[in-house]
Design an enzyme around this catalytic site. Structure first.
Site, PDB file in Angstrom:
ATOM      1  N   LYS A 182       1.014   4.241  -2.836  1.00 39.80           N
ATOM      2  CA  LYS A 182       0.725   5.651  -2.540  1.00 39.80           C
ATOM      3  C   LYS A 182       1.900   6.555  -2.915  1.00 39.80           C
ATOM      4  O   LYS A 182       1.698   7.700  -3.324  1.00 39.80           O
ATOM      5  CB  LYS A 182       0.357   5.803  -1.078  1.00 39.80           C
ATOM      6  CG  LYS A 182      -0.961   5.145  -0.691  1.00 39.80           C
ATOM      7  CD  LYS A 182      -2.168   5.878  -1.268  1.00 39.80           C
ATOM      8  CE  LYS A 182      -2.714   5.344  -2.548  1.00 39.80           C
ATOM      9  NZ  LYS A 182      -3.872   6.113  -3.052  1.00 39.80           N
ATOM     10  N   TYR A 193       0.831  -1.207   0.000  1.00 35.29           N
ATOM     11  CA  TYR A 193       0.000   0.000   0.000  1.00 35.29           C
ATOM     12  C   TYR A 193       0.866   1.258   0.000  1.00 35.29           C
ATOM     13  O   TYR A 193       0.635   2.190  -0.778  1.00 35.29           O
ATOM     14  CB  TYR A 193      -0.923  -0.016   1.214  1.00 35.29           C
ATOM     15  CG  TYR A 193      -1.738   1.247   1.377  1.00 35.29           C
ATOM     16  CD1 TYR A 193      -2.845   1.497   0.562  1.00 35.29           C
ATOM     17  CD2 TYR A 193      -1.403   2.194   2.335  1.00 35.29           C
ATOM     18  CE1 TYR A 193      -3.590   2.657   0.700  1.00 35.29           C
ATOM     19  CE2 TYR A 193      -2.143   3.359   2.478  1.00 35.29           C
ATOM     20  CZ  TYR A 193      -3.236   3.583   1.660  1.00 35.29           C
ATOM     21  OH  TYR A 193      -3.960   4.741   1.806  1.00 35.29           O
TER      22      TYR A 193
END
Length: 253
Positions: free
Chosen positions: A154, A150
């Site tokens: 990002k 994740y």
């Protein structure tokens, strides 16, 4: 009146951003991954001008969304999956799920849709912990680590925002860390409420003051901050665009 498309606006920060913009009298179009979510989105934001349906975990459906969505003054790329996946998941396209939804989908929509005046890419403060490994962008090696995957995605969203800013100087393209907000993704233990998470995307979508009329920047709570150093590397930006073009079959104009 400004026209705005907000991806992933069936709930959370996306929905709050849509509600705020619609309440201010702007033309807001929602986005949801399926018909059921689309109905929920319209029920929550009845002032919206409509809702587009497109599952961002499918390149075909993302491509269809990008070619049929139409033109907007502002596009807010809010849709994303979080770090809670218990194992590495692969989409129908054979790509890692987080990478496809969080990175390839906003790239593909950006490349296919008419160029807007402003682009806002939602990221996370975890981008600071992100790594860019072009030899393993889809986390095929080693044990699964959802949080690292994740965080990496990002960071790549910031890289994408900065790459677009450099390639399209007439479009204001910025990345936003909304903070740790009480959403399905952020969890009930998050310290901040939805209006705070939506404030900076709304500001970047509308504001005419010089602080908002910038490009290639990383914001949190309207503050212009420094992102992960990798995001400023032109070679990293160009290679990400090249990888995305190869995987999607669509080059950024």
């Amino acid at each position: 009146m400004v026209s705005v498309l907000i991806t992933g606006s069936a709930d959370g920060i996306g929905r709050e951003t849509a509600k705020t913009l619609a309440a201010l009298g702007h033309r807001v179009v929602l986005h949801a991954r399926n018909a059921e979510r689309a109905d929920q989105a319209l029920a929550a934001v009845p002032a919206a001008d409509g809702v587009l349906v497109g599952d961002l975990s499918s390149l075909a459906r993302t491509r269809e969304l990008g070619t049929t969505a139409g033109a907007f003054d502002v596009v807010v790329h809010n849709a994303a999956l979080g770090a809670g996946l218990p194992r590495r998941s692969v989409t129908e396209d054979g790509l890692e799920l987080l990478f496809q939804v969080n990175v390839l989908a906003p790239y593909l929509l950006t490349a296919l849709m008419p160029r807007p005046a402003r682009l806002v890419y939602l990221t996370s403060g975890l981008e600071a912990q992100g790594r860019v490994d072009f030899d393993d962008l889809q986390h095929e090696r080693g044990p699964w680590n959802g949080m690292q995957t994740y965080s990496d995605s990002k960071l790549l969203d910031v890289v994408l925002a900065f790459a677009v800013a450099r390639r399209w100087p007439d479009t204001l393209s910025n990345a936003v860390d909304p903070g740790w907000i009480k959403t399905k993704l952020g969890g009930a233990g998050a310290p901040d409420e939805l209006p705070r998470g939506a404030d900076t995307p709304v500001w970047l979508a509308l504001a005419e003051d010089p602080a908002a009329r910038v490009t290639g920047r990383y914001f949190k709570w309207r503050q212009d901050l420094r992102a992960n150093p990798a995001a400023y590397d032109v070679a990293v930006q160009d290679r990400l665009l090249a990888v995305c073009a190869e995987l999607t079959g669509v080059e950024l104009p």
